[in-house]
Design an enzyme around this catalytic site. Structure first.
Site, PDB file in Angstrom:
ATOM      1  N   HIS A  76     -11.267   1.017  41.939  1.00 52.09           N
ATOM      2  CA  HIS A  76     -11.184   2.444  42.267  1.00 52.09           C
ATOM      3  C   HIS A  76     -10.296   2.662  43.478  1.00 52.09           C
ATOM      4  CE1 HIS A  76     -12.563   6.190  44.241  1.00 52.09           C
ATOM      5  NE2 HIS A  76     -12.739   6.633  43.015  1.00 52.09           N
ATOM      6  N   HIS A  77     -10.548   1.912  44.547  1.00 50.65           N
ATOM      7  CA  HIS A  77      -9.638   1.923  45.687  1.00 50.65           C
ATOM      8  C   HIS A  77      -9.787   0.631  46.472  1.00 50.65           C
ATOM      9  CE1 HIS A  77     -13.124   3.696  48.035  1.00 50.65           C
ATOM     10  NE2 HIS A  77     -12.703   2.769  48.856  1.00 50.65           N
ATOM     11  N   GLN A 139     -11.606  -4.851  51.258  1.00 50.64           N
ATOM     12  CA  GLN A 139     -12.717  -4.139  50.621  1.00 50.64           C
ATOM     13  C   GLN A 139     -12.215  -3.448  49.363  1.00 50.64           C
ATOM     14  OE1 GLN A 139     -13.773   0.002  51.280  1.00 50.64           O
ATOM     15  NE2 GLN A 139     -15.433  -0.751  52.551  1.00 50.64           N
ATOM     16  N   HIS A 141     -13.636  -0.995  46.098  1.00 50.76           N
ATOM     17  CA  HIS A 141     -14.689  -0.198  45.458  1.00 50.76           C
ATOM     18  C   HIS A 141     -14.515  -0.329  43.948  1.00 50.76           C
ATOM     19  CE1 HIS A 141     -16.249   4.136  44.435  1.00 50.76           C
ATOM     20  NE2 HIS A 141     -17.062   3.189  44.007  1.00 50.76           N
ATOM     21  N   HIS A 212      -6.406  11.251  49.989  1.00 48.74           N
ATOM     22  CA  HIS A 212      -7.439  10.659  49.128  1.00 48.74           C
ATOM     23  C   HIS A 212      -8.582  11.643  48.930  1.00 48.74           C
ATOM     24  CE1 HIS A 212      -9.909   7.620  47.176  1.00 48.74           C
ATOM     25  NE2 HIS A 212     -10.900   7.948  47.982  1.00 48.74           N
ATOM     26  N   HIS A 214     -11.612  12.469  45.395  1.00 52.87           N
ATOM     27  CA  HIS A 214     -11.963  12.062  44.043  1.00 52.87           C
ATOM     28  C   HIS A 214     -11.463  13.128  43.059  1.00 52.87           C
ATOM     29  CE1 HIS A 214     -15.297   9.105  45.550  1.00 52.87           C
ATOM     30  NE2 HIS A 214     -14.073   8.733  45.866  1.00 52.87           N
ATOM     31  N   MET A 286     -14.619  12.888  48.267  1.00 55.54           N
ATOM     32  CA  MET A 286     -14.132  12.426  49.560  1.00 55.54           C
ATOM     33  C   MET A 286     -13.003  13.329  50.005  1.00 55.54           C
ATOM     34  SD  MET A 286     -14.117   8.284  49.509  1.00 55.54           S
ATOM     35  CE  MET A 286     -15.666   7.366  49.438  1.00 55.54           C
TER      36      MET A 286
END
Length: 665
Positions: A76-77, A139, A141, A212, A214, A286
């Protein structure tokens, strides 16, 4: 799992660099390094995984290029953090529960099949050596399960050991408390800060931006505002449904510490029949604007954050058209989904322009003036959260901050001091491990709950929350009973019984209530541990679940004087269960999970928990209060058989996480 970091063997001569200020240009030798997930998989939705790369403390390096190796149909990111320390040094971990790292700053962000980026000449991210960035953390997601898949998404960095003239950084403007109603064409989320309050300590030159949101986001815009001239200057305007790259600006823009920075996200929920909150799952929203900049190599800051609307009066004056979408671009919208067709492509930026270079720095200490009187109307005042009334949100009391709400009762801040001679040497003498809880009995003597030689880290549980090593019992006495007066250990209880201790409560009759997240169970022991056999056991040993006979990493217990009690269940189920005195379920409330991996405070609706981590009873008020850990707040409910939400406590100075709560009448 062992993380393998590959280093491309061939060196490259890529571009000219000025090196030291005033020095001659020279060819810069660069090399590549891959940083990817070590074959992760998950059966769950909205999981955040992190993996780590330790840096060489004797060699300073500069990152000058990022090439993503990921696709939107899987990741997703993706965020790359520079860190001073990490929860674990190898493998990968669930950073929704264990956090990303200590001293973290975002260096790079990717989503929706964005291309790579090549920083301007003479600009780089400084890592390793004797600097603050000792680890890199990747990281990702994963919003959807990866059934039967081992994922190796990540990126390739291009680096050099040649010092760059300027260091790169990111200014992040982020919103955490906007509520988006259903069937609404435009909802705004707005951020505004003075740059120096966001940690901009020297002039910065912004050369790229990334937006950014959603699925509901239609446009994100950013502005610089001069308090002297009263003029806005557009920094960025982007469509968050396109590939989320760091797009180059038409002309690099200087931001000084005394400038205001503002951003606005606009959401369209006209086709959605439910309320949407800011959060970390794919069903949430977000609002982020990332500004990539360069600054003075020695004195500038490489990380800045604006997370509030501190100047609403200025934000109300944003130029017209700030919330108007950009013209449609079907090609970019198509590229944002499915397999990444932008792999190998990159965004490049112009060299620093003459009126921005070099950056001059006053080497004296900074003495910033006080805000002039006319700015007072722009200062941020705490506002009640959705579902609260003004009387339910306290002011900051003696901490120095004040609330605009005159009816709110101030919190009494007590300056506790450590009794350094109490229980001196206890940690070494008893070989205490991770200490998970402390409580006092009716004599005010202290009970400590700890893990001995067992540690909870990212390798302790499988992805379906089962304890990996069920033979690793805590051999030490996990419960220590310590004299309040002398600090001496009076009793030692619980050898070879617990596996992964967590919560401890002593009720009005001195019964001990404990939770074990490895066993997925709750235990009640008689006063002073009785004969070592629990008088009540709830949950199924080593078996996580979400029905009436199973917990999933339960965290805490709170016991009413009537004998009824509440259990916070906890890391996976995000619920609180009320039981009768005999251990029968009366009711439950709360829902989740919400595997947040961000350090920014967000405000989902009342009743949504993100790790209910601790409980406290206020029986004189008829309430039970929950430390909603990852949401950074306390939620309170009445203690009836149909608990109703009564209030939320959330104060900015608490930070983004609340681990425990206690109550005094």
């Amino acid at each position: 799992v062992v993380l393998i970091v590959t280093l491309v063997g061939s060196l490259m001569v890529s571009r000219c660099s000025a090196g030291e200020p005033g020095g001659e240009q020279q060819q810069m030798v660069t090399y590549k390094r891959s940083f990817t997930m070590p074959g992760v998989s998950t059966t769950q939705h909205d999981v955040y995984f992190c993996t780590v790369m330790a840096l060489n403390s004797t060699v300073e390096e500069w990152v000058v290029k990022f090439d993503p190796k990921a696709s939107a149909n899987r990741a997703h990111h993706m965020l790359l953090y520079g860190c001073s320390d990490v929860p674990q040094k190898t493998g990968y971990w669930d950073c929704g529960h264990h956090g990303v790292c200590t001293g973290g700053r975002i260096m790079y962000a990717w989503a929706k099949n964005a291309p790579g980026i090549h920083l301007p000449p003479d600009v780089g991210y400084r890592i390793g050596g004797q600097g603050a960035v000792k680890f890199l953390t990747l990281q990702i997601h994963y919003s959807l399960p990866l059934t039967g898949v081992e994922d190796h998404s990540g990126l390739v960095m291009e680096l050099t050991t040649q010092p760059q003239q300027y260091k790169a950084g990111i200014l992040l403007l982020v919103n955490g408390d906007t509520v988006i109603p259903p069937f609404t064409e435009k909802t705004h989320a707005t951020m505004s800060c003075k740059a120096k309050a966001a940690n901009v300590v020297e002039d910065i030159i912004v050369f790229g931006y990334r937006v950014h949101t959603h699925s509901l986001g239609i446009v994100v815009s950013g502005y610089k505002y001069s308090m002297q001239s009263g003029e806005f200057e557009e920094i960025a305007k982007g469509n968050p449904q396109w590939p989320q790259a760091f797009y180059p600006m038409q002309r690099a823009l200087k931001i000084s510490p005394d400038d205001l920075v503002l951003a606005r996200c606009t959401f369209n929920s006209s086709a959605r029949n439910r309320t949407t909150y800011i959060g970390s799952t794919g069903e949430d929203e977000m609002c982020n604007l990332y500004l990539m900049y360069y600054t003075d190599r020695e004195t500038g800051s490489e990380w800045a954050v604006c997370g509030s609307n501190s100047y609403p009066g200025v934000a109300d004056l944003l130029p017209k058209g700030n919330d108007e979408p950009l013209p449609p671009n079907p090609l970019l919208e198509e590229k944002a989904h499915g397999e990444n067709t932008n792999k190998g492509s990159e965004v490049t930026y112009s060299p620093p322009v003459s009126d921005h270079k070099p950056i001059t720095v006053n080497k004296k200490g900074h003495q910033y003036e006080k805000l002039p009187p006319q700015e007072d109307k722009y200062k941020l005042h705490p506002k009640p959260l959705a579902g609260t009334t003004p009387q339910q949100l306290p002011g900051m009391g003696s901490s120095g901050d004040t609330s605009s709400n005159k009816t709110a009762k101030a919190i009494n801040i007590i300056d506790y001091k450590v009794s350094s001679d109490w229980a001196a040497g206890l940690v070494e003498e008893e070989k205490l491990g991770q200490i998970t809880a402390v409580a006092v009995d009716s004599n005010n003597d202290v009970i400590i709950f700890h893990r001995g030689a067992v540690r909870w880290d990212g390798s302790s549980f499988t992805q379906d929350n089962k304890l990996v090593n069920t033979s690793a019992v805590i051999t030490a006495a996990a419960l220590l009973h310590i004299s309040c007066k002398t600090g001496a250990v009076m009793d030692r209880w619980g050898k070879n019984f617990f596996y992964m201790t967590h919560g401890l409560t002593v009720d009005a009759e001195d019964n001990l209530w404990v939770t074990d997240v490895g066993m997925h169970q709750v235990f009640k022991f008689p006063p002073k541990f009785g004969d070592g056999k629990p008088s009540l056991v709830l949950g199924t040993k080593f078996v996580p679940g979400s029905d009436d006979t199973h917990f999933c990493k339960p965290t805490a217990v709170a016991v009413l004087k009537s004998g009824e009690f509440f259990v916070a269940d906890g890391y996976c189920n995000s619920r609180v269960i009320k039981y009768s005195k005999d251990g029968s379920i009366v009711t439950q409330f709360g829902k989740g999970p919400d595997s947040s991996a961000f350090s920014f405070v967000s405000s989902p609706a009342p009743g949504i928990f993100n790790v209910p981590h601790s409980l406290a009873l206020a029986e004189d008020k008829g309430e039970v209060c929950v430390a909603d850990r990852q949401n950074g707040r306390i939620q309170c409910y009445d203690v009836s058989d149909s608990p109703q939400h009564t209030r939320i406590y959330k104060i900015p100075s608490w930070g983004s996480r609340i681990y425990a709560v206690a109550y005094s009448p």
